[in-house]
Scaffold this motif. Structure first.
Motif, mmCIF file in Angstrom:
data_model
loop_
_atom_site.group_PDB
_atom_site.id
_atom_site.type_symbol
_atom_site.label_atom_id
_atom_site.label_comp_id
_atom_site.label_asym_id
_atom_site.label_seq_id
_atom_site.Cartn_x
_atom_site.Cartn_y
_atom_site.Cartn_z
ATOM 1 N N LEU A 2 9.705 2.042 5.406
ATOM 2 C CA LEU A 2 9.728 3.069 4.198
ATOM 3 C C LEU A 2 9.189 4.240 4.615
ATOM 4 O O LEU A 2 8.278 4.239 5.683
ATOM 5 C CB LEU A 2 8.572 2.343 3.148
ATOM 6 C CG LEU A 2 8.256 3.309 1.998
ATOM 7 C CD1 LEU A 2 9.434 3.908 1.312
ATOM 8 C CD2 LEU A 2 7.069 2.683 1.397
ATOM 9 N N TYR A 3 9.864 5.269 4.225
ATOM 10 C CA TYR A 3 9.496 6.865 4.640
ATOM 11 C C TYR A 3 9.358 7.570 3.497
ATOM 12 O O TYR A 3 10.092 7.615 2.602
ATOM 13 C CB TYR A 3 10.687 7.362 5.364
ATOM 14 C CG TYR A 3 10.474 8.853 6.082
ATOM 15 C CD1 TYR A 3 9.520 9.247 7.089
ATOM 16 C CD2 TYR A 3 10.740 9.699 5.008
ATOM 17 C CE1 TYR A 3 9.311 10.454 7.265
ATOM 18 C CE2 TYR A 3 10.661 11.213 5.458
ATOM 19 C CZ TYR A 3 9.877 11.495 6.501
ATOM 20 O OH TYR A 3 9.597 12.757 6.945
ATOM 21 N N LEU A 4 8.095 8.279 3.354
ATOM 22 C CA LEU A 4 7.693 9.055 2.174
ATOM 23 C C LEU A 4 7.368 10.519 2.801
ATOM 24 O O LEU A 4 6.665 10.500 3.651
ATOM 25 C CB LEU A 4 6.616 8.617 1.367
ATOM 26 C CG LEU A 4 6.884 7.367 0.803
ATOM 27 C CD1 LEU A 4 5.608 6.749 -0.029
ATOM 28 C CD2 LEU A 4 7.829 7.350 -0.326
ATOM 29 N N ARG A 50 2.468 -1.612 10.164
ATOM 30 C CA ARG A 50 1.339 -1.185 9.258
ATOM 31 C C ARG A 50 2.034 0.070 8.339
ATOM 32 O O ARG A 50 2.965 0.750 8.793
ATOM 33 C CB ARG A 50 0.181 -0.811 10.147
ATOM 34 C CG ARG A 50 0.421 0.402 11.128
ATOM 35 C CD ARG A 50 -0.620 0.893 11.874
ATOM 36 N NE ARG A 50 -0.411 1.847 12.678
ATOM 37 C CZ ARG A 50 -1.253 2.235 13.652
ATOM 38 N NH1 ARG A 50 -2.656 2.313 13.451
ATOM 39 N NH2 ARG A 50 -0.975 3.154 14.536
ATOM 40 N N ILE A 51 1.199 0.439 7.483
ATOM 41 C CA ILE A 51 1.300 1.547 6.811
ATOM 42 C C ILE A 51 0.625 2.724 7.568
ATOM 43 O O ILE A 51 -0.601 2.361 7.756
ATOM 44 C CB ILE A 51 0.983 1.651 5.231
ATOM 45 C CG1 ILE A 51 1.201 2.844 4.543
ATOM 46 C CG2 ILE A 51 -0.606 0.872 5.235
ATOM 47 C CD1 ILE A 51 0.792 2.874 2.970
ATOM 48 N N VAL A 67 4.173 9.735 5.070
ATOM 49 C CA VAL A 67 3.759 8.400 5.249
ATOM 50 C C VAL A 67 4.995 7.399 5.737
ATOM 51 O O VAL A 67 6.002 7.489 5.235
ATOM 52 C CB VAL A 67 3.305 7.885 3.830
ATOM 53 C CG1 VAL A 67 2.783 6.283 4.011
ATOM 54 C CG2 VAL A 67 2.101 8.581 3.303
ATOM 55 N N ARG A 68 4.745 6.489 6.637
ATOM 56 C CA ARG A 68 5.628 5.639 7.091
ATOM 57 C C ARG A 68 5.159 4.118 6.849
ATOM 58 O O ARG A 68 3.838 4.008 7.389
ATOM 59 C CB ARG A 68 6.268 5.749 8.538
ATOM 60 C CG ARG A 68 6.627 7.284 8.666
ATOM 61 C CD ARG A 68 6.983 7.391 10.337
ATOM 62 N NE ARG A 68 7.346 8.595 10.500
ATOM 63 C CZ ARG A 68 8.316 9.310 11.042
ATOM 64 N NH1 ARG A 68 9.286 8.386 11.162
ATOM 65 N NH2 ARG A 68 8.708 10.791 11.285
ATOM 66 N N ALA A 69 5.900 3.260 6.726
ATOM 67 C CA ALA A 69 5.273 1.718 6.781
ATOM 68 C C ALA A 69 6.509 0.881 7.295
ATOM 69 O O ALA A 69 7.695 1.106 6.856
ATOM 70 C CB ALA A 69 5.019 1.131 5.229
ATOM 71 N N ALA A 70 6.493 -0.121 8.068
ATOM 72 C CA ALA A 70 7.391 -0.695 8.711
ATOM 73 C C ALA A 70 6.859 -2.081 9.167
ATOM 74 O O ALA A 70 5.771 -2.443 9.128
ATOM 75 C CB ALA A 70 7.637 -0.192 9.766
ATOM 76 N N THR A 71 7.824 -2.987 9.058
ATOM 77 C CA THR A 71 7.454 -4.699 9.106
ATOM 78 C C THR A 71 7.219 -4.635 10.632
ATOM 79 O O THR A 71 7.256 -3.747 11.527
ATOM 80 C CB THR A 71 8.881 -5.383 9.143
ATOM 81 O OG1 THR A 71 10.089 -4.809 9.572
ATOM 82 C CG2 THR A 71 9.101 -5.242 7.299
ATOM 83 N N THR A 72 6.743 -6.043 11.278
ATOM 84 C CA THR A 72 6.269 -6.118 12.442
ATOM 85 C C THR A 72 7.305 -6.343 13.387
ATOM 86 O O THR A 72 8.346 -7.089 13.104
ATOM 87 C CB THR A 72 5.393 -7.378 12.669
ATOM 88 O OG1 THR A 72 4.291 -7.055 11.832
ATOM 89 C CG2 THR A 72 4.969 -7.702 13.733
ATOM 90 N N GLY A 80 0.763 -1.160 -0.104
ATOM 91 C CA GLY A 80 -0.028 -0.013 -0.008
ATOM 92 C C GLY A 80 0.930 1.233 0.000
ATOM 93 O O GLY A 80 0.596 2.385 -0.772
ATOM 94 N N ALA A 81 1.965 1.247 0.747
ATOM 95 C CA ALA A 81 2.766 2.333 0.730
ATOM 96 C C ALA A 81 3.481 2.630 -0.686
ATOM 97 O O ALA A 81 3.583 3.907 -0.907
ATOM 98 C CB ALA A 81 3.791 2.000 1.826
ATOM 99 N N ALA A 82 3.759 1.390 -1.352
ATOM 100 C CA ALA A 82 4.413 1.608 -2.781
ATOM 101 C C ALA A 82 3.246 2.327 -3.494
ATOM 102 O O ALA A 82 3.639 3.143 -4.501
ATOM 103 C CB ALA A 82 4.750 0.307 -3.110
#
Length: 377
Positions: A63-65, A112-113, A80-85, A11-13
């Motif tokens: 991931l940071y945007l 989560r994103i 927006v940030r997204a990270a692994t668990t 979703g972040a991508a």
């Protein structure tokens, strides 16, 4: 990696593509842009258990945007940030050794994103006004050497002053202005409970500004900072206060407000830069009562490549109200960031920690790790 996390990163991508499309179309007018970074980290320690709990090696990805779009007299800004668990018994959960772990987790502790900032920025007077969903750490307590876990020090104590009771990603407003000469100032006012609140990490909690936090009514987190800079030298001094009460340390009645003072100073040193941090806080409201750190960053040319060496030491003083035998936390970290190709880098990292969690009985420990990252604009 869990399915939910994979979906979040996808979703972040997609969101990145959605932002990049309009930004690319608007490039001719220079009214939009997108920047970001992808990192992966791995940390391990020789300790296998702490307080009877197993310690696992830990891998993490993030991931940071950040994008902006000019509209009207100002601009909309989106982060927006997204990270692994995070690992259930990972190194960072015991030692605070990786600030990128758990930055965006849901109520189940899964990665989560998340939209972590969404605000409108408007020029006003001799400065800029922001209003919306804000990260207070992006406004206060910043410096050039120890300010981001993505490219500089990994440990949370070297990203922001641990004596400042920052809430995470809250509704609020901020103003950053300048006076004639070399003096600037920053003001922040926002909710004291945000997206990553321990008891309710949801957007419902973000918007429920009049609700409760840990059995007490939510309040307002406020901060003010004065900044001076001239010829590469900097000095900052700030104060913060939280009108919302928390359970007091060392007693069971009433409530306490978090508040404190902090300062930063920076100077060129040889070919690099030295930055210092200090802070004190109400020890009846939080475990981190005082703090002192020094961080040094040195650009180096090695094997025909640009590299950066960073070293830092810190002491976090314990509250005298803690209900166990406590001692200050002593911490040191060194990293070497090597630009391998373009904006792709590799960064070995080594940390030393004593009295983690203010526990006097915890032995010192060495944590080794590495970080890889790619920045894009």
């Amino acid at each position: 990696m869990r399915t939910k996390t994979c979906g979040g990163l996808a979703g972040a991508a997609l969101l990145a593509a959605g932002i990049a499309g309009p930004a690319a179309a608007a490039d001719a007018d220079d009214n939009a842009y997108l920047e970001g970074i992808v990192i992966g980290t791995y940390q391990a320690t020789g300790e296998s258990h702490i307080d009877g709990q197993k310690i696992d090696d830990e891998a993490n990805g993030e991931l940071y945007l950040f994008g902006a779009l000019d509209m009207g007299p100002g601009a909309w800004n989106l982060e927006v940030r997204a990270a692994t668990t995070p690992a259930d018994h990972g190194v960072s959960s015991f030692y605070g050794s990786n600030a990128s772990v758990g930055e965006t987790t849901d109520g189940d502790g899964d990665g989560r994103i998340a939209v972590t900032q969404l605000f409108y920025e408007l020029p006003m007077g001799l400065g800029d006004l922001r209003a919306g969903l804000l990260d207070p750490t992006a406004v206060l307590d910043g410096n050039d050497v120890a300010n981001t876990e993505y490219t500089q020090f990994l440990a949370g104590a070297f990203v922001n002053n641990p004596t400042i009771g920052f809430p995470s990603f809250v509704l609020g407003g901020a103003y950053q202005g300048n006076t004639p000469g070399h003096l600037g100032y920053k003001l922040f006012v926002g909710s004291d409970s945000g997206l990553q609140a321990e008891d309710d990490p949801t957007y419902h909690n973000v918007f429920a500004v009049g609700g409760h936090r840990g059995g007490y009514r939510k309040g307002v987190f406020t901060g003010a900072e004065l900044d001076w800079h001239a010829d590469g030298y900097t000095a900052q001094a700030g104060v913060w206060y939280d009108t919302g009460e928390v359970a007091p340390l060392g007693r069971t009645d009433g409530g306490e407000n978090g508040y404190g003072l902090y300062a930063l100073a920076g100077t060129p040193l040889a070919a690099g830069r030295l930055e210092g941090r200090a802070g004190i806080a109400n020890e009846d409201a939080q475990a981190a009562a005082n703090f002192l750190s020094l961080a040094y960053e040195l650009p180096l040319r090695f094997a025909n490549r640009d590299t950066t060496l960073g070293v830092a030491v810190a002491r976090t003083g314990d509250s005298g109200r803690l209900a166990f035998d406590s001692d200050p936390i002593y911490r040191a970290e060194a990293y070497w960031r090597i630009n391998v190709a373009g904006s792709f880098y590799v960064s070995p990292d080594l940390q030393y920690i004593n009295n983690a969690g203010f526990e006097a009985g915890r032995d010192d420990v060495l944590i080794g790790g590495t970080r890889v990252g790619y920045e894009f604009y």
